[in-house]
Design an enzyme around this catalytic site. Structure first.
Site, short mmCIF file in Angstrom:
data_model
loop_
_atom_site.label_atom_id
_atom_site.label_comp_id
_atom_site.label_asym_id
_atom_site.label_seq_id
_atom_site.Cartn_x
_atom_site.Cartn_y
_atom_site.Cartn_z
N GLU A 79 11.11 3.50 -3.89
CA GLU A 79 11.04 3.79 -2.43
C GLU A 79 11.90 5.03 -1.79
OE1 GLU A 79 9.49 2.01 -0.25
OE2 GLU A 79 8.85 0.22 -1.58
N LEU A 143 3.09 -4.66 -8.65
CA LEU A 143 2.96 -3.44 -8.13
C LEU A 143 1.65 -2.88 -7.62
CD1 LEU A 143 4.39 -1.29 -11.48
CD2 LEU A 143 5.52 -1.97 -9.39
N TYR A 239 -14.23 -3.64 -4.13
CA TYR A 239 -13.15 -4.34 -4.51
C TYR A 239 -13.33 -5.06 -6.07
CZ TYR A 239 -8.63 -5.93 -5.35
OH TYR A 239 -7.22 -6.04 -5.78
P1 NAD Z 1 2.73 -3.20 -1.62
O1 NAD Z 1 2.08 -2.07 -1.22
O2 NAD Z 1 3.08 -4.12 -0.39
O3 NAD Z 1 3.92 -3.34 -2.74
C1 NAD Z 1 3.90 -2.47 -3.58
C2 NAD Z 1 5.12 -2.49 -4.34
O4 NAD Z 1 5.06 -1.76 -5.70
C3 NAD Z 1 6.46 -1.92 -3.50
O5 NAD Z 1 7.47 -2.77 -3.74
C4 NAD Z 1 6.48 -0.55 -4.27
O6 NAD Z 1 7.86 -0.10 -3.92
C5 NAD Z 1 6.12 -0.86 -5.59
N1 NAD Z 1 5.96 0.21 -6.40
C6 NAD Z 1 4.77 1.28 -6.37
N2 NAD Z 1 4.81 1.79 -7.29
C7 NAD Z 1 5.94 1.81 -8.05
C8 NAD Z 1 6.44 2.50 -9.22
N3 NAD Z 1 5.96 3.45 -9.74
N4 NAD Z 1 7.69 2.00 -9.71
C9 NAD Z 1 8.27 0.87 -9.00
N5 NAD Z 1 7.79 0.22 -7.86
C10 NAD Z 1 6.71 0.63 -7.60
O7 NAD Z 1 1.27 -4.14 -2.23
P2 NAD Z 1 0.76 -5.56 -2.24
O8 NAD Z 1 -0.47 -5.61 -1.26
O9 NAD Z 1 1.94 -6.53 -2.13
O10 NAD Z 1 0.31 -5.51 -3.68
C11 NAD Z 1 1.14 -6.28 -4.83
C12 NAD Z 1 0.10 -6.79 -5.85
O11 NAD Z 1 -0.58 -7.96 -5.20
C13 NAD Z 1 -1.05 -5.73 -6.18
O12 NAD Z 1 -1.40 -6.25 -7.38
C14 NAD Z 1 -2.04 -6.40 -5.48
O13 NAD Z 1 -3.49 -5.97 -6.06
C15 NAD Z 1 -1.95 -7.80 -5.29
N6 NAD Z 1 -2.79 -8.26 -4.18
C16 NAD Z 1 -2.72 -7.87 -2.90
C17 NAD Z 1 -3.44 -8.46 -2.04
C18 NAD Z 1 -3.47 -8.11 -0.41
O14 NAD Z 1 -4.26 -8.42 0.28
N7 NAD Z 1 -2.31 -7.34 -0.14
C19 NAD Z 1 -4.29 -9.78 -2.22
C20 NAD Z 1 -4.31 -10.10 -3.51
C21 NAD Z 1 -3.44 -9.41 -4.41
#
Ligand code: NAD
Length: 398
Positions: A79, A143, A239
């Site tokens: 971040e 991530l 997707y």
């Molecule tokens: P988000 O963007 O809210 O969170 C991403 C996180 O990853 C953050 O904490 C960010 O700081 C961190 N991050 C990114 N690059 C980084 C790096 N290089 N080093 C360290 N930290 C890093 O995303 P999210 O939607 O919560 O997604 C998280 C997981 O959940 C993903 O695998 C996503 O596919 C999965 N997911 C999301 C949803 C949805 O609808 N949002 C649904 C099902 C599954």
């Protein structure tokens, strides 16, 4: 730095700044959603590592572990800290608030703001764990990143959100102008597919688990979960069957390998958890998905089935990860938290409305206004109870 009044700044739909007090309120509300359901007897998690811990599902997981179980947590995220008059990123403020509330409630929390894909992050995490959190009994891998620098080769991979094999045309919301438009997405090249798998697939998760195993930092019976999504047919070309879906298949394969190793060495387990679609910075960036995310909540709310990010993680942690809980999985061995989203009656509402939605009726047929508000609230804006005319300290430290 003197306090300043922070107004939302956007580039198109995306917010380019964040409001520290709004982010703090968001974290406080999520803690409340966990603390209000906690029984004092809840056990099973003592030391938890969350990779991707500052926003979305990772932040909610960290809150569920800390306030649901009293777990000590190490959070890893990437971040932007505050700089001069520039605000930090939302995830930075969320994490600062997490630490503030953890201190208040006597919960141990440590964070690393660094690139989780690097070897250095794994080394630094191992040092913190060895001195303060060993042994780890749960690792959450959450991530969502557009880019990865490979730690061994230095190669830079950029992930793309594209269909595979053929072009895909469908409706979407042009978020910059709030209009329903047709979009055609050209298929990804072989390199783009491979690059997306390199960023969002399972290699880095496996590297994390191997590093922790090699260092002897995992508890007997240690568990790990990575998050995935499947969704309904209308989103499959972009997707499930698209570039991101190929990466998620790679994650499934990694979970089998990690599971075998953990099981053989520690009697541990690895799962992919398929979570429901929620508004996060990552999900809003996927074409077609914002329209789906505007139609889904009314269909769930009508049946009293709606859950936000924290409610999903509450269900995961309390029902699946508590001591003695059984972990039901689908035929492919995945945890399915998307069961309510995928119900036939819920999906039939969306299928019925999808062809009818136009720019003119978008706000009547869908919860687009809620989607927009929720998206802005991810950055701390339009959060209830926050006085946006008041000056706030933006130079917050973790
Ligand atoms: P988000 O963007 O809210 O969170 C991403 C996180 O990853 C953050 O904490 C960010 O700081 C961190 N991050 C990114 N690059 C980084 C790096 N290089 N080093 C360290 N930290 C890093 O995303 P999210 O939607 O919560 O997604 C998280 C997981 O959940 C993903 O695998 C996503 O596919 C999965 N997911 C999301 C949803 C949805 O609808 N949002 C649904 C099902 C599954």
């Amino acid at each position: 730095m003197p306090e300043q009044v922070i107004k939302r700044k956007s580039r198109g739909f995306i917010c380019v700044n964040a409001h520290p007090e709004g982010c703090r309120q968001n974290v406080s509300r999520q803690i409340g959603a966990i603390a209000s359901h906690t029984q004092s007897s809840r056990a099973g998690l003592k030391n938890v590592l969350v990779i991707g811990a500052s926003t979305g599902y990772g932040l909610a997981s960290r809150i569920a572990a800390a306030w649901g179980f009293g777990a000590r947590t190490l959070g890893i995220f990437f971040e932007r800290p505050p700089e001069g008059v520039k605000t930090a990123s939302a995830g930075f403020y969320n994490s600062a608030a997490f630490h503030e509330f953890a201190r208040r409630d006597n919960l141990f929390a440590s964070s690393l703001n660094t690139d989780a894909f690097s070897d250095l992050a794994k080394k630094q995490a191992a040092e913190i764990i060895r001195s303060q959190l060993a042994p780890i009994d749960l690792v959450i891998y959450s991530l969502a990143s557009p880019r990865r620098v490979h730690p061994r080769t230095g190669e830079v991979f950029n992930s793309v959100l594209k269909p595979v094999g053929q072009a895909f045309t469908n409706k979407t919301i042009d978020l910059d102008v709030g209009k329903v438009v047709q979009v055609t997405l050209e298929p990804a090249s072989e390199k783009e597919i491979a690059d997306t798998v390199a960023v969002m697939g399972g290699e880095d998760w496996e590297m994390w688990m191997e590093a922790l195993l090699a260092e002897g930092l995992l508890a007997p019976g240690a568990r790990t979960l990575a998050y995935s999504y499947i969704g309904p047919q209308v989103t499959w070309p972009i997707y499930r069957d698209g570039t991101i879906g190929q990466a998620k298949k790679d994650l499934d394969a990694a979970s089998k390998r990690i599971n075998a190793k953990l099981n053989a060495k520690l009697g541990g387990r690895a799962w992919v958890s398929v979570n429901k679609a929620v508004v996060t910075q990552a999900s809003s960036a996927i074409p077609v998905v914002p329209l789906y995310l505007s139609l889904l909540p009314p269909a769930l709310r009508a049946r009293r089935l709606d859950e936000g990010t924290i409610e999903q993680m509450r269900r995961l942690f309390f029902d699946y990860l508590s001591e003695g809980a059984t972990v039901p999985t689908d035929d492919a061995g995945r945890i399915r938290l998307d069961d309510r989203e995928m119900r036939a009656d819920v999906q039939s509402d969306i299928t019925r409305l999808w062809p009818q939605v136009t720019t003119e009726n978008l706000r009547d047929l869908s919860a687009y206004d809620d989607f927009q508000r929720e998206f802005r609230s991810l950055f701390g804006f339009e959060v209830e109870g926050v006085d946006y005319e008041a000056a706030v300290e933006t130079d917050v430290q973790l």
